[in-house]
Every structure is written in C-alpha cells, then in structure tokens.
Motif scaffolding. Structure first.
Motif: not given
Length: 115
Positions: A9-14, A47-48, A50-64
């Motif tokens: 559920e947390k991953m779905k929300d994230a 940080d929420d 971190a260490n999930t596959w979604l972290a790469s999307h956050y990095r992608w968004q921030i760099r964009t």
C-alpha cells in the motif's frame, strides 16, 4: 502478523505521488508555479522512496528540473544573439521528452536509468 499489505500500500501511494509530481511538472507549461511545488515535494518525499525503484524517478525528476532551469537561464541570456530561441525550444522539447519517458516507465513499473 503479515506486513506485506502495508508495504504494498505504501508503494502504491508512493507511485501515485510520483505520477502526481510528473503531472505538476507538465502543468508548469500552463501554470509555472507548479514546477516549484513539484521540486519541493521531490525533495521532501525522496527519503520515503530511498532504496526502491521509485527513487530513480525522483532522481530523474530532480535532474530534469535543475537542467531545465539551467538551459532556460542560458536561453534567456542568449536571446539577444538569437541563439536563445533555439536553446529555449530545444529545452522545451527535452523537458517534454523527459516527462513522457518518466510517465511511461512509471506506468510500466520500470526504474529510470535501467541497465
């Protein structure tokens, strides 16, 4: 006691929040302030994921966001020599590409920067 449903559920929300952030970036074409809201949410919530596959999307968004800001500033400063229009147009296309790719990969549950 099984905590797996909680984690799912947390991953779905994230994932939903990540999609909303992409939407905020897209909305910035009409309402510029939404990209500021998006980058703030990126930094607050990264940080929420971190260490999930979604972290790469956050990095992608921030760099964009930051590279787009950089090229926008360069584009505006070079408008006087007319090359700025090309830089701004290329930046716009690149920004749209990054958003579309990110949304598609998020929809497919794929991390960015996959090998």
């Amino acid at each position: 006691m099984d905590i797996t449903p909680d984690i799912d559920e947390k991953m779905k929300d994230a994932k939903s929040l990540t999609m909303i952030i992409y939407g905020l970036y897209a909305a910035s074409f009409l309402v510029g302030i939404t990209c500021i809201v998006a980058i703030i949410v990126n930094y607050i919530k990264k940080d929420d994921v971190a260490n999930t596959w979604l972290a790469s999307h956050y990095r992608w968004q921030i760099r964009t966001f930051w590279f787009s800001v950089l090229w926008t500033v360069i584009g505006f400063f070079t408008l006087i020599i007319l090359v700025g229009w090309v830089i701004l147009a290329a930046n716009c296309i690149w920004f749209i590409y990054r958003l579309v790719k990110g949304v598609l990969w998020l929809n497919d549950n794929k991390p960015m920067y996959a090998d």
